[in-house]
Structure formats: C-alpha cells, structure tokens
Design a protein around this motif. Structure first.
Motif, PDB file in Angstrom:
ATOM      1  N   ALA A  57      -1.498   1.145   9.089  1.00 48.20           N
ATOM      2  CA  ALA A  57      -1.815   2.435   8.500  1.00 48.20           C
ATOM      3  C   ALA A  57      -3.320   2.680   8.370  1.00 48.20           C
ATOM      4  CB  ALA A  57      -1.166   2.545   7.120  1.00 48.20           C
ATOM      5  N   ARG A  58      -4.133   1.638   8.478  1.00 46.35           N
ATOM      6  CA  ARG A  58      -5.596   1.781   8.292  1.00 46.35           C
ATOM      7  C   ARG A  58      -6.253   2.456   9.448  1.00 46.35           C
ATOM      8  NH1 ARG A  58      -5.498  -4.103   6.525  1.00 46.35           N
ATOM      9  NH2 ARG A  58      -4.769  -3.868   4.431  1.00 46.35           N
ATOM     10  N   CYS A  82       0.849  -1.192   0.000  1.00 49.85           N
ATOM     11  CA  CYS A  82       0.000   0.000   0.000  1.00 49.85           C
ATOM     12  C   CYS A  82       0.884   1.241   0.000  1.00 49.85           C
ATOM     13  CB  CYS A  82      -0.931   0.003   1.218  1.00 49.85           C
ATOM     14  SG  CYS A  82      -0.077   0.118   2.814  1.00 49.85           S
ATOM     15  N   ARG A  83       0.292   2.399  -0.292  1.00 51.45           N
ATOM     16  CA  ARG A  83       1.050   3.657  -0.309  1.00 51.45           C
ATOM     17  C   ARG A  83       1.626   4.005   1.049  1.00 51.45           C
ATOM     18  NH1 ARG A  83      -2.739   7.685  -3.158  1.00 51.45           N
ATOM     19  NH2 ARG A  83      -3.464   5.957  -4.386  1.00 51.45           N
ATOM     20  N   ALA A  84       0.864   3.698   2.088  1.00 50.60           N
ATOM     21  CA  ALA A  84       1.331   4.003   3.444  1.00 50.60           C
ATOM     22  C   ALA A  84       2.610   3.240   3.767  1.00 50.60           C
ATOM     23  CB  ALA A  84       0.246   3.671   4.465  1.00 50.60           C
ATOM     24  N   GLU A  85       2.738   2.015   3.250  1.00 51.98           N
ATOM     25  CA  GLU A  85       3.953   1.245   3.503  1.00 51.98           C
ATOM     26  C   GLU A  85       5.163   1.944   2.885  1.00 51.98           C
ATOM     27  OE1 GLU A  85       5.941  -3.213   3.086  1.00 51.98           O
ATOM     28  OE2 GLU A  85       3.948  -2.863   2.224  1.00 51.98           O
ATOM     29  N   ALA A 133       5.612   5.171   2.466  1.00 49.06           N
ATOM     30  CA  ALA A 133       5.968   6.301   3.344  1.00 49.06           C
ATOM     31  C   ALA A 133       6.692   5.813   4.599  1.00 49.06           C
ATOM     32  CB  ALA A 133       4.715   7.086   3.709  1.00 49.06           C
ATOM     33  N   LEU A 134       6.185   4.732   5.192  1.00 49.06           N
ATOM     34  CA  LEU A 134       6.850   4.156   6.359  1.00 49.06           C
ATOM     35  C   LEU A 134       8.243   3.648   5.988  1.00 49.06           C
ATOM     36  CD1 LEU A 134       3.833   2.149   7.846  1.00 49.06           C
ATOM     37  CD2 LEU A 134       4.926   4.170   8.866  1.00 49.06           C
ATOM     38  N   CYS A 157       0.592  -2.405   6.185  1.00 48.30           N
ATOM     39  CA  CYS A 157      -0.604  -1.678   5.762  1.00 48.30           C
ATOM     40  C   CYS A 157      -1.706  -1.723   6.809  1.00 48.30           C
ATOM     41  CB  CYS A 157      -1.112  -2.237   4.431  1.00 48.30           C
ATOM     42  SG  CYS A 157       0.084  -2.006   3.101  1.00 48.30           S
TER      43      CYS A 157
END
Length: 135
Positions: free
Chosen positions: A134-135, A62-65, A67-68, A131
């Motif tokens: 991040a949800r 996912c996109r959040a991963e 960024a992390l 991910c």
C-alpha cells in the motif's frame, strides 16, 4: 521410556490420520473474512496455503490493510456464501480447521490469489506484508 519417545509416534499417527482424512462436503453459512468461513454445521474453516488481509484494527498493521481486507471479504462472500464446498482437512489453527477448499472442482485458494485479494502463504513462511504493497 522417555516422554519424547512416546509422543513422537502419537504425533506421527495423528498427522497420518489428518493426511488420510477423506474430503467432506459442506454448505458455507457465513464468510468471516477473506480466508476464513463458517460452514452451516458451525465448523470454522481456514483456507490452507493463503493469507488475506486483516479487517480489524487490532489485527491489521495499517489502515490500507483493513481496506484490502474488506475487499477480500467481499470477494470471498461473492464466491462462497451459501455454496456447497468440498473440504480436505490438513490441520488446525486457532480453533479452526485448516483445509484445502474446492468449489465446483476449482481450488478456492487459487481463485482468491488469482483475483489479487489473497497471497500464497506456504507453511513455515512469514505472513505476507499487506502494508508494504500500500505504500
């Protein structure tokens, strides 16, 4: 004699050699991501026992991963770039040496987990889901 009977002792001997390998010193030339770096010698090292989020769209879930993963990479760079480390080789994975890594007597994997940019990933367990967090 069967091939299994021959391969088993050879495999056991290889594991014993890895386990008995002495610790080596090296200077970090480049941090690739939050759990992988390259020594100045060119050897790629994967830090044993931890997982950091992926930084590339083709590998991240996912996109959040991503960024992390960028945060994890930045932290690993601050900690490791240009520093002398001690590596204790424990195996191989994807053309990388898997090793326990220490810096000035401190375990690098523990440092990355303590700062929240990596998670423990015991051998044989499922890869952490970055991910879900991040949800």
């Amino acid at each position: 004699m069967s091939m299994i009977a021959i391969r088993l002792p050879v495999s056991c001997a290889a594991l014993l050699l890895i386990a008995a390998a002495p610790a080596d010193q090296g200077r970090v030339g480049h941090v690739i991501d939050g759990d992988t770096f390259r020594l100045e010698s060119g050897e790629r090292i994967r830090i044993a026992g931890i997982d950091a989020p992926e930084t590339h769209a083709g590998q991240a879930k996912c996109r959040a991963e991503i960024a992390l993963g960028q945060s994890a990479t930045a932290r690993a760079r601050m900690l490791l770039d240009g520093r002398n480390v001690t590596i204790m080789r424990v195996g191989r994975s994807y053309n990388r040496t898997v090793a326990r890594v220490t810096l000035a007597g401190r375990d690098v994997g523990s440092e990355l987990v303590a700062t929240g940019v990596a998670r423990w990933w015991p051998r044989g367990q499922r890869k952490p889901d970055w991910c879900a967090r991040a949800r």
